[in-house]
Design a protein around this motif. Sequence first.
Motif, PDB file in Angstrom:
ATOM      1  N   PHE A  99       6.177 -12.115  -5.079  1.00  0.00           N
ATOM      2  CA  PHE A  99       5.091 -12.262  -6.048  1.00  0.00           C
ATOM      3  C   PHE A  99       3.830 -11.609  -5.473  1.00  0.00           C
ATOM      4  O   PHE A  99       3.183 -12.176  -4.602  1.00  0.00           O
ATOM      5  CB  PHE A  99       4.821 -13.737  -6.327  1.00  0.00           C
ATOM      6  N   ARG A 100       3.509 -10.408  -5.968  1.00  0.00           N
ATOM      7  CA  ARG A 100       2.322  -9.714  -5.475  1.00  0.00           C
ATOM      8  C   ARG A 100       1.573  -9.079  -6.642  1.00  0.00           C
ATOM      9  O   ARG A 100       2.185  -8.606  -7.600  1.00  0.00           O
ATOM     10  CB  ARG A 100       2.701  -8.632  -4.461  1.00  0.00           C
ATOM     11  N   PHE A 101       0.246  -9.078  -6.525  1.00  0.00           N
ATOM     12  CA  PHE A 101      -0.616  -8.433  -7.517  1.00  0.00           C
ATOM     13  C   PHE A 101      -1.831  -7.843  -6.819  1.00  0.00           C
ATOM     14  O   PHE A 101      -2.477  -8.532  -6.028  1.00  0.00           O
ATOM     15  CB  PHE A 101      -1.075  -9.447  -8.576  1.00  0.00           C
ATOM     16  N   PRO A 102      -2.177  -6.595  -7.124  1.00  0.00           N
ATOM     17  CA  PRO A 102      -1.375  -5.614  -7.860  1.00  0.00           C
ATOM     18  C   PRO A 102      -0.316  -5.026  -6.938  1.00  0.00           C
ATOM     19  O   PRO A 102      -0.555  -4.840  -5.744  1.00  0.00           O
ATOM     20  CB  PRO A 102      -2.398  -4.569  -8.275  1.00  0.00           C
ATOM     21  N   SER A 103       0.832  -4.724  -7.502  1.00  0.00           N
ATOM     22  CA  SER A 103       1.919  -4.176  -6.699  1.00  0.00           C
ATOM     23  C   SER A 103       2.993  -3.599  -7.601  1.00  0.00           C
ATOM     24  O   SER A 103       3.228  -4.103  -8.704  1.00  0.00           O
ATOM     25  CB  SER A 103       2.531  -5.267  -5.809  1.00  0.00           C
ATOM     26  N   SER A 104       3.659  -2.577  -7.120  1.00  0.00           N
ATOM     27  CA  SER A 104       4.851  -2.093  -7.803  1.00  0.00           C
ATOM     28  C   SER A 104       6.034  -2.970  -7.385  1.00  0.00           C
ATOM     29  O   SER A 104       5.944  -3.727  -6.411  1.00  0.00           O
ATOM     30  CB  SER A 104       5.120  -0.632  -7.430  1.00  0.00           C
TER      31      SER A 104
END
Length: 351
Positions: free
Chosen positions: A173-178
């Motif tokens: 769970f990461r933001f922002p991330s591809s």
Amino acid sequence: MPSDIIPVFDGHNDALLRLYESGQSNAEQSFLDGTTEGHIDLPRARKGGLAGGLFAIFPPPIAERGPNGKRIRPEDGAFPQLSQADALSSTLAMAAILMRLERAAQGRFAVCRTSGDIRSAMAVGALAAVFHIEGAEAIGPDLDLIDILYGAGLRSIGPVWSRSNIFGHGVPFRFPSSPDIGDGLTDAGKALVRKCNTLKMMVDLSHLNEKGFRDVQAISDAPLVASHSNVHAISEQSRNLTAWQLDAIRETGGLVGLNFAAGFLRPDGQSNADTDLEVMLRHLDALLEALGEDGVAFGSDFDGALMPQAIGDAAGLPNLLNAMEAHGYGRELVEKIAWRNWLGLLERTIG
């Protein structure tokens, strides 16, 4: 349910996890009679038109909990691996809850093994449940447990949740991330996909990373499905789908279920219940453009995520359907997204 409400078949909920973690000896009865906990019980399902869905078994991580009782998410967004023993214990416990629910419901709740079973349950007003596993840590490399669970009704499986296991790598769970984080499927993961194809069991890609997605695309002869994911171009969550992934799903006649989780909807990535239905419509518009009218459905994540307050819980589903009609979606399109597309997809996968 009221006769004027459009029925909804939902691609993902975590009601079984909520019942499992409640520790209540009468958890199944509270689901059937009604409760103030969580997002789904039988009375609220009927009130909101929820006619069925994929009921997920998710083996929860072994992790510390904060003062509010919620699991503490690691700073890098990735949970550590879960042992097979721990996963097997919780997976079997939730499967038992599912079976007890069906027995206790006396015809009001049905575990469905085919699309025909779903249609039959909906026709008599029973809540139609498809047995799904989200994170296959309970299954060993020999895959023998799949045969046992298939006999119990398992018809859909997500090889990974947002953590690594012997089958592959879940996207953290990461933001922002591809979603391009980590390696692809292992040999065991590729064998799992082939086994699912042989059994006509749906493979769910919602928590799989980009390289794993490409591996499933190369191996699977079934439609590609992401049961509860959104559009990365609108919300740059690692869990959301990029343009090429949406193209790949469309090419196979697959489907994406709109995830209602506020943090996966909002352009700022914030888990904030004050999230307007307009952003859900933006995701639906983008999914329709990418996938066509037959490739878009719902995957609410009820009981597993923070919902926009305009929906709240299963009883609030008509609010979204009404907003879709007000947005210009005709009745036929609303019904496709609400339930017909999921039933068509399941007919092409599990039979």
